[in-house]
Motif scaffolding. Structure first.
Motif, PDB file in Angstrom:
ATOM      1  N   HIS A  10       0.698  -1.202   0.102  1.00 34.76           N
ATOM      2  CA  HIS A  10       0.086  -0.203   0.061  1.00 34.76           C
ATOM      3  C   HIS A  10       0.879   1.311   0.163  1.00 34.76           C
ATOM      4  N   VAL A  11       2.252   1.049   0.740  1.00 37.80           N
ATOM      5  CA  VAL A  11       2.908   2.431   0.682  1.00 37.80           C
ATOM      6  C   VAL A  11       3.319   2.550  -0.880  1.00 37.80           C
ATOM      7  N   VAL A  52      -5.097   2.670   3.933  1.00 34.55           N
ATOM      8  CA  VAL A  52      -5.074   3.965   3.552  1.00 34.55           C
ATOM      9  C   VAL A  52      -4.061   4.760   4.094  1.00 34.55           C
ATOM     10  N   LEU A  53      -3.878   4.730   5.103  1.00 37.27           N
ATOM     11  CA  LEU A  53      -2.831   5.431   5.917  1.00 37.27           C
ATOM     12  C   LEU A  53      -1.405   5.225   5.464  1.00 37.27           C
ATOM     13  N   ALA A  54      -1.165   3.949   4.880  1.00 39.04           N
ATOM     14  CA  ALA A  54       0.061   3.616   4.388  1.00 39.04           C
ATOM     15  C   ALA A  54       0.213   4.259   3.011  1.00 39.04           C
ATOM     16  N   ASP A  73      -7.941  -2.968   9.901  1.00 41.75           N
ATOM     17  CA  ASP A  73      -9.258  -2.203   9.325  1.00 41.75           C
ATOM     18  C   ASP A  73      -8.422  -1.467   8.065  1.00 41.75           C
ATOM     19  N   ALA A  74      -9.365  -1.372   6.909  1.00 41.31           N
ATOM     20  CA  ALA A  74      -9.102  -0.755   5.597  1.00 41.31           C
ATOM     21  C   ALA A  74      -8.522   0.480   5.819  1.00 41.31           C
TER      22      ALA A  74
END
Ligand code: FES
Length: 576
Positions: A66-67, A232-234, A227-228
């Motif tokens: 994700h990052v 998103v944060l990544a 938690d999805a």
């Protein structure tokens, strides 16, 4: 000020048209990288502590993906690399022994490679600290992305918390109020998703500390691992780090003394781990910010604990996120003038701007400032002839009735001695005694394990005793609780007064007066010191040998003396 792409550090590797760049680019191409990604764009290192031997970080490969999405989207080139991973629940003799070793791995991996900015992927306690220490010694643009806490443990329809309930249940088992099958069942119910300990233990504390320091995005501390919104944060961290490289927003511009002071106050408000004291001092040493043990008492003393999380309170990290998370806590502190609002964060905004609208959704979990869980949270720094260079105690995890206590010492010369004798029915101990553990500091064990919250003698547990004053040079798990004096400095193995305590001596603990006193005359202590001999070294070669030679005391962050300071990213010799 924006930097020209050709001035990015990675251009020294990828930006020429000679033999060296042929080698640097050419070998990278075997991963399927096309020509245009070497066009001078920011190269983002993703420093990953993924390991199946660090269960709290076992999901970090997925998070790294994700990052990468975010980095690609923002026009960067992501490169993931591994460093040694320290799993708190598995590593022996203690993960703390390897914190500084990993920091060297991180520092040298960053400096030696074509990297312009770094994402630190971490979770379990020391993984966060080691990565930030190593990155701080390099000072590139850096964002921490924590793996996030596990979902709440569930046992018999009740929440159970990592660590905290292990200590409680094992005492119940010892006291005979819990059966072995019940104990085993609880084990299967505690860790039921990916992520780190979901109490306000050291992992959650350090995830909160990096958010409070401004080196992680808002809500980094509490979003559950599964938690999805963690993904998103990544993703957003991946986007942001590329911008940070272009803005030349390096770590030292964020990690200022104001940022550390904010973090200390936040630690008081969340009832954070005593381990944060050692770790923040160590990080400050790497970025050359003058943070001391006394700052913890000066800044944290008047801070009420407003977050009702285990081990100090009732709830868990999942509840904390749903209640508003760390931004809500910081907004409350900021509204009372308790934060340096203007401290810069990796978002490019100040901490005050970042949290100004953060809501509280559940006032049982994040309580109003006026009706806190504990009026004086923070960390008490104790001094006296037993701890001339300081010791710490976490008032929010201690029994109010024991905050002023005088008792007779029952002394264990090391952890093996403690294990051998603690449950001996003939041990001369009662509930007023003070349990003293020696030789468990940085040099003594070595590595300063989390054994300071010594379990109580079985015969006292059976009589219903659940807390006693305990004193040692060891640390305590952030998930643990009790009236426990930790990090006594100088430690016993370095010849500190703790080494001189003898069975039957009286010890005075006075937390309100910040005093820890051994009721023995100076003359007698001098005579005992003359007879004192250091313990036999555990290792005569290898890393442990070097560690004991160079580790500093807990009050100084327990870093290795030769690692202090920021050495930057300049490679000492160019390749030819
Ligand atoms: Fe890894 Fe607690 S054991 S966070």
């Amino acid at each position: 000020m924006a930097i020209e792409p050709r001035l990015f550090r990675s251009a020294e590797w990828f930006g020429q048209n000679d033999k060296e760049s042929f080698i640097h680019r050419g070998w990278m191409r075997n991963q399927g990288l096309p020509t245009h990604v070497f066009d001078g764009r920011p190269v983002i290192g993703i420093c990953n502590t993924w390991s199946e031997l660090t269960p709290c970080n076992a999901h970090l490969r997925t998070l790294a993906d994700h990052v990468k999405r975010g980095v690609w989207e923002a026009g960067g080139l992501p490169v993931e690399f591994p460093v040694m991973s320290t799993g708190e629940s598995t590593l022996r003799p203690t993960a703390m022994l390897f914190r500084n070793l990993v920091s060297m791995d991180v520092e040298e991996s960053i400096r030696a490679n074509p990297i312009d900015g770094v994402i630190l992927l971490c979770g379990c306690d020391k993984t966060t600290v080691s990565l930030v220490m190593g990155a701080a010694s390099c000072n590139l643009p850096t964002i921490v992305v924590s793996g996030g806490p596990m979902l709440n443990g569930k046992y018999k329809s009740k929440d159970i918390g990592s660590g905290t309930d292990v200590w409680r249940l094992s005492e119940e088992l010892k006291a005979g109020t819990l059966t072995q099958p019940e104990f085993n069942e609880a084990e299967a119910c505690m860790s039921r998703s990916a992520g780190s300990c979901m109490t306000m233990g050291t992992a959650s504390t350090m995830a909160s500390m990096v958010e409070a320091l401004g080196i992680a995005l808002p809500q980094n501390a509490a979003i559950p691992a599964v938690d999805a919104r963690r993904a998103v944060l990544a993703h957003m961290a991946g986007r942001r780090i590329v911008e940070m490289v272009r803005e030349d927003l390096t770590l030292s511009k964020v990690l200022t003394i104001e940022a550390f002071e904010n973090a200390i106050r936040v630690n008081g408000a969340i009832g954070g781990s005593t381990n944060a004291v050692i770790h923040l001092i160590a990080i400050a040493g790497r970025i050359e910010v003058p943070l001391t043990l006394s700052d913890w008492d000066r800044l944290g003393n008047d801070i009420p604990t407003i977050v009702d999380l285990m081990p100090s309170g009732r709830f868990l990290m999942e509840d904390f996120y749903y209640a508003g998370g760390l931004p809500a806590v910081m907004r409350i502190l900021d509204s009372r003038g308790l934060l340096h609002s203007t401290a810069l964060t990796v978002t490019g905004a100040s901490i005050g701007e970042s949290v100004k609208d953060a809501p509280v959704w559940n006032q049982e979990v994040i309580r109003p400032f006026e009706t806190p869980l504990i009026e004086h949270g923070g960390i008490a720094v104790l001094r006296g002839n037993l701890a001339p260079d300081g010791a710490v105690l976490k008032p929010s995890a201690a029994s109010p009735s024991l905050m002023q206590h005088r008792g007779r010492a029952v002394v264990f010369r090391d952890i093996e001695d403690y294990r051998r004798r603690i449950n001996d029915p003939d041990l001369d101990v009662d509930e007023n005694s003070v349990l003293v553990l020696q030789n468990c500091g940085p040099k003594g064990y070595p590595g300063m394990p989390e054994v300071g919250n010594m379990g109580l003698p079985r015969k006292l547990l059976e009589r219903g005793v659940r807390d006693m004053v305990r004193v040692s040079d060891a640390r305590m798990s952030g998930t643990a609780y009790g009236t426990v004096v930790l990090h006594v400095c100088p430690e016993a193995a370095a010849g500190g007064p703790l080494a001189l305590v003898r069975e039957g001596d009286f010890i005075d603990l006075n937390v309100p007066a910040r005093r820890l006193h051994l009721d023995v005359s100076d003359e007698e202590l001098s005579s005992r010191k003359a007879q004192w001999r250091p313990p036999e070294p555990v290792a005569s070669s290898g890393y442990q040998f070097m560690y004991v030679q160079h580790v500093m005391q807990a009050s100084e962050g327990a870093d290795l003396d030769f690692l202090i300071g920021c050495r930057g990213t300049k490679v000492t010799r160019e390749a030819h």
